[in-house]
Design a protein around this motif. Structure first.
Motif, PDB file in Angstrom:
ATOM      1  N   ALA A 123       0.814  -1.203  -0.099  1.00 58.72           N
ATOM      2  CA  ALA A 123       0.007  -0.100  -0.066  1.00 58.72           C
ATOM      3  C   ALA A 123       0.634   1.259  -0.213  1.00 58.72           C
ATOM      4  CB  ALA A 123      -0.744  -0.027   1.200  1.00 58.72           C
ATOM      5  N   SER A 124       0.539   2.348  -0.611  1.00 54.09           N
ATOM      6  CA  SER A 124       0.974   3.606  -0.578  1.00 54.09           C
ATOM      7  C   SER A 124       0.825   4.052   1.059  1.00 54.09           C
ATOM      8  CB  SER A 124       0.396   4.427  -1.663  1.00 54.09           C
ATOM      9  OG  SER A 124       0.840   4.201  -2.837  1.00 54.09           O
ATOM     10  N   TRP A 125       1.918   4.751   1.471  1.00 51.68           N
ATOM     11  CA  TRP A 125       1.709   5.366   2.813  1.00 51.68           C
ATOM     12  C   TRP A 125       2.318   6.798   2.793  1.00 51.68           C
ATOM     13  CZ3 TRP A 125       1.712   2.717   7.660  1.00 51.68           C
ATOM     14  CH2 TRP A 125       1.163   1.088   7.514  1.00 51.68           C
ATOM     15  N   HIS A 126       1.703   7.680   3.825  1.00 56.10           N
ATOM     16  CA  HIS A 126       2.054   9.060   3.814  1.00 56.10           C
ATOM     17  C   HIS A 126       2.948   9.310   5.145  1.00 56.10           C
ATOM     18  CE1 HIS A 126      -0.918   9.768   0.784  1.00 56.10           C
ATOM     19  NE2 HIS A 126      -1.733   8.911   1.736  1.00 56.10           N
ATOM     20  N   LEU A 127       4.074  10.131   4.787  1.00 52.56           N
ATOM     21  CA  LEU A 127       4.932  10.378   5.931  1.00 52.56           C
ATOM     22  C   LEU A 127       4.048  11.533   6.694  1.00 52.56           C
ATOM     23  CD1 LEU A 127       8.174  11.167   4.371  1.00 52.56           C
ATOM     24  CD2 LEU A 127       7.549   9.313   5.986  1.00 52.56           C
ATOM     25  N   ASP A 128       4.357  11.157   8.031  1.00 52.34           N
ATOM     26  CA  ASP A 128       3.647  12.210   8.989  1.00 52.34           C
ATOM     27  C   ASP A 128       4.470  13.465   9.099  1.00 52.34           C
ATOM     28  OD1 ASP A 128       1.460  12.226  11.490  1.00 52.34           O
ATOM     29  OD2 ASP A 128       3.323  12.880  12.120  1.00 52.34           O
ATOM     30  N   PRO A 129       3.970  14.608   9.461  1.00 52.89           N
ATOM     31  CA  PRO A 129       4.659  15.630   9.535  1.00 52.89           C
ATOM     32  C   PRO A 129       5.645  15.761  10.523  1.00 52.89           C
ATOM     33  CG  PRO A 129       2.366  16.293   9.135  1.00 52.89           C
ATOM     34  CD  PRO A 129       2.204  15.000   9.270  1.00 52.89           C
ATOM     35  N   SER A 130       5.580  15.012  11.685  1.00 50.92           N
ATOM     36  CA  SER A 130       6.365  14.924  12.746  1.00 50.92           C
ATOM     37  C   SER A 130       7.668  14.069  12.256  1.00 50.92           C
ATOM     38  CB  SER A 130       5.638  14.083  13.998  1.00 50.92           C
ATOM     39  OG  SER A 130       5.507  13.001  13.714  1.00 50.92           O
ATOM     40  N   SER A 131       7.659  13.476  11.206  1.00 56.30           N
ATOM     41  CA  SER A 131       9.030  12.798  10.837  1.00 56.30           C
ATOM     42  C   SER A 131      10.169  13.694  10.633  1.00 56.30           C
ATOM     43  CB  SER A 131       8.784  12.194   9.463  1.00 56.30           C
ATOM     44  OG  SER A 131       7.681  10.980   9.753  1.00 56.30           O
TER      45      SER A 131
ATOM     46  N   PRO B 116      13.865  19.262   8.954  1.00 58.84           N
ATOM     47  CA  PRO B 116      12.521  19.328   9.552  1.00 58.84           C
ATOM     48  C   PRO B 116      11.387  18.924   8.405  1.00 58.84           C
ATOM     49  CG  PRO B 116      13.075  21.711   8.841  1.00 58.84           C
ATOM     50  CD  PRO B 116      14.346  20.695   8.773  1.00 58.84           C
ATOM     51  N   GLU B 117      11.794  18.979   7.381  1.00 54.05           N
ATOM     52  CA  GLU B 117      10.645  18.577   6.337  1.00 54.05           C
ATOM     53  C   GLU B 117      11.130  17.587   5.552  1.00 54.05           C
ATOM     54  OE1 GLU B 117       8.751  21.872   4.292  1.00 54.05           O
ATOM     55  OE2 GLU B 117       8.370  22.732   6.115  1.00 54.05           O
ATOM     56  N   LEU B 118      10.268  16.257   5.463  1.00 56.95           N
ATOM     57  CA  LEU B 118      10.519  15.239   4.603  1.00 56.95           C
ATOM     58  C   LEU B 118       9.556  14.951   3.502  1.00 56.95           C
ATOM     59  CD1 LEU B 118      11.679  12.674   7.203  1.00 56.95           C
ATOM     60  CD2 LEU B 118      13.108  14.225   5.905  1.00 56.95           C
ATOM     61  N   SER B 119       9.904  14.604   2.322  1.00 65.07           N
ATOM     62  CA  SER B 119       8.706  14.043   1.637  1.00 65.07           C
ATOM     63  C   SER B 119       9.267  12.707   0.904  1.00 65.07           C
ATOM     64  CB  SER B 119       8.663  15.141   0.299  1.00 65.07           C
ATOM     65  OG  SER B 119      10.052  15.179  -0.381  1.00 65.07           O
TER      66      SER B 119
ATOM     67  N   PRO C 202      26.777  10.727  13.199  1.00 69.32           N
ATOM     68  CA  PRO C 202      25.710   9.990  13.597  1.00 69.32           C
ATOM     69  C   PRO C 202      24.455  10.470  12.978  1.00 69.32           C
ATOM     70  CG  PRO C 202      27.206  10.533  15.174  1.00 69.32           C
ATOM     71  CD  PRO C 202      27.729  11.287  14.169  1.00 69.32           C
ATOM     72  N   VAL C 203      23.585   9.749  12.472  1.00 68.12           N
ATOM     73  CA  VAL C 203      22.390  10.119  11.843  1.00 68.12           C
ATOM     74  C   VAL C 203      21.062   9.554  12.763  1.00 68.12           C
ATOM     75  CG1 VAL C 203      21.020   9.884   9.691  1.00 68.12           C
ATOM     76  CG2 VAL C 203      23.208  10.048   9.634  1.00 68.12           C
ATOM     77  N   ALA C 204      20.120  10.417  13.011  1.00 70.64           N
ATOM     78  CA  ALA C 204      18.961   9.645  13.730  1.00 70.64           C
ATOM     79  C   ALA C 204      17.723  10.198  12.831  1.00 70.64           C
ATOM     80  CB  ALA C 204      18.744  10.599  15.254  1.00 70.64           C
ATOM     81  N   ILE C 205      16.773   9.186  12.535  1.00 75.91           N
ATOM     82  CA  ILE C 205      15.801   9.656  11.777  1.00 75.91           C
ATOM     83  C   ILE C 205      14.485   9.057  12.622  1.00 75.91           C
ATOM     84  CG2 ILE C 205      14.421   9.108   9.622  1.00 75.91           C
ATOM     85  CD1 ILE C 205      17.262   8.192   8.459  1.00 75.91           C
ATOM     86  N   HIS C 206      13.638   9.749  12.837  1.00 79.84           N
ATOM     87  CA  HIS C 206      12.266   9.505  13.348  1.00 79.84           C
ATOM     88  C   HIS C 206      11.280   9.477  12.247  1.00 79.84           C
ATOM     89  CE1 HIS C 206       9.389   9.581  16.727  1.00 79.84           C
ATOM     90  NE2 HIS C 206       8.777  10.265  16.037  1.00 79.84           N
TER      91      HIS C 206
ATOM     92  N   ALA D 209      13.120  12.082   0.670  1.00 74.92           N
ATOM     93  CA  ALA D 209      14.050  13.274   0.462  1.00 74.92           C
ATOM     94  C   ALA D 209      13.683  14.290   1.660  1.00 74.92           C
ATOM     95  CB  ALA D 209      13.647  13.867  -0.866  1.00 74.92           C
ATOM     96  N   ALA D 210      15.156  14.890   2.050  1.00 73.67           N
ATOM     97  CA  ALA D 210      15.153  16.103   2.776  1.00 73.67           C
ATOM     98  C   ALA D 210      15.627  17.117   2.143  1.00 73.67           C
ATOM     99  CB  ALA D 210      16.061  15.646   4.057  1.00 73.67           C
ATOM    100  N   ASP D 211      14.931  18.266   2.577  1.00 69.67           N
ATOM    101  CA  ASP D 211      15.087  19.735   1.778  1.00 69.67           C
ATOM    102  C   ASP D 211      16.682  20.252   2.441  1.00 69.67           C
ATOM    103  OD1 ASP D 211      15.307  22.262   0.889  1.00 69.67           O
ATOM    104  OD2 ASP D 211      13.124  22.531   1.108  1.00 69.67           O
ATOM    105  N   THR D 212      17.693  20.191   1.815  1.00 66.49           N
ATOM    106  CA  THR D 212      18.855  20.666   2.271  1.00 66.49           C
ATOM    107  C   THR D 212      18.931  22.258   2.450  1.00 66.49           C
ATOM    108  OG1 THR D 212      19.903  21.130   0.127  1.00 66.49           O
ATOM    109  CG2 THR D 212      20.193  19.079   1.487  1.00 66.49           C
ATOM    110  N   THR D 213      18.056  23.041   1.836  1.00 68.85           N
ATOM    111  CA  THR D 213      17.824  24.405   1.867  1.00 68.85           C
ATOM    112  C   THR D 213      17.137  24.679   3.273  1.00 68.85           C
ATOM    113  OG1 THR D 213      15.743  24.696   0.810  1.00 68.85           O
ATOM    114  CG2 THR D 213      17.681  24.825  -0.704  1.00 68.85           C
ATOM    115  N   ARG D 214      16.671  23.860   3.868  1.00 63.30           N
ATOM    116  CA  ARG D 214      15.769  24.146   5.103  1.00 63.30           C
ATOM    117  C   ARG D 214      16.673  23.433   6.104  1.00 63.30           C
ATOM    118  NH1 ARG D 214      11.033  26.350   5.614  1.00 63.30           N
ATOM    119  NH2 ARG D 214      10.637  24.901   7.241  1.00 63.30           N
ATOM    120  N   ALA D 215      17.738  22.881   6.116  1.00 60.37           N
ATOM    121  CA  ALA D 215      18.622  22.321   7.102  1.00 60.37           C
ATOM    122  C   ALA D 215      18.930  23.292   7.939  1.00 60.37           C
ATOM    123  CB  ALA D 215      20.028  21.907   6.669  1.00 60.37           C
TER     124      ALA D 215
END
Length: 185
Positions: free
Chosen positions: A19-27, A45-48, A175-179, A66-72
């Motif tokens: 199934a297709s899933w959606h990322l929660d904005p808290s990710s 702060p924003e993933l897609s 070190p990388v942490a992904i929620h 994907a993570a937006d590097t312009t918003r890092a």
């Protein structure tokens, strides 16, 4: 006959379509950058992305995130400008960091090994992470939907992606942490 065979395959356990899933904005993604005996947290702060996941067959999962590097952000404007600059993320040239999931291998009821390919600064390299489940079941906000949440950790060597600025004073192994929280349609 083909229609009957397709229906039988779909109804068999393990043959359910993902199934297709959606990322929660808290990710979020956070990278800890060692610097002068301490560390600086860089947050994305924003993933897609696109996620295909079958809760009955997690090993079949596929994703592109994907993570937006312009918003890092570090929360400090001059440091944010440095992190986004050409010596580090080079956000003007490479506005996204992309992870493509190749394999998810369940190692226990609540853990998994995650492998894939990370593209950073236009360079793609294989990476491996460890995932721990923090939610797996009906979405508390809407029990008709399924929710899956993972805390994913690992490390990357930024020099493998062409980022050598500040080394060795600025750490190269990060070190990388992904929620990651996602919900089904």
């Amino acid at each position: 006959m083909r229609a009957c065979l397709a229906l039988v395959l779909v109804l068999l356990p393990g043959f359910a379509p993902a199934a297709s899933w959606h990322l929660d904005p808290s990710s979020t993604v956070s990278v800890s950058v060692p610097w002068r005996g301490t560390s600086v947290a860089v947050r994305f702060p924003e993933l897609s992305g696109q996620i295909e996941f079958d809760e009955r067959a997690p090993a079949r999962a596929r994703a592109v995130i994907a993570a937006d590097t312009t918003r890092a952000t570090t929360g400090v404007a001059p440091v944010d400008a440095l992190v986004r600059g050409a010596g580090y993320l080079d956000a003007a040239e490479y506005p996204t960091v992309t992870f493509r999931l190749d394999q998810l291998v369940q190692t226990s009821k609540s853990t998994a090994d995650v492998t894939g390919r990370l593209t950073l600064r236009g360079v793609t390299r294989p990476v491996s992470f460890r995932a721990k489940v923090f939610r797996y079941g009906p979405d508390p906000a809407d029990p008709s939907r399924f929710a899956a949440g993972f805390d994913i950790s690992g490390a990357i060597d930024r020099t493998q992606f062409g980022s050598t600025a500040g080394a060795p004073e600025v750490g190269v192994v990060l070190p990388v942490a992904i929620h990651l929280l996602m919900t089904s349609d």
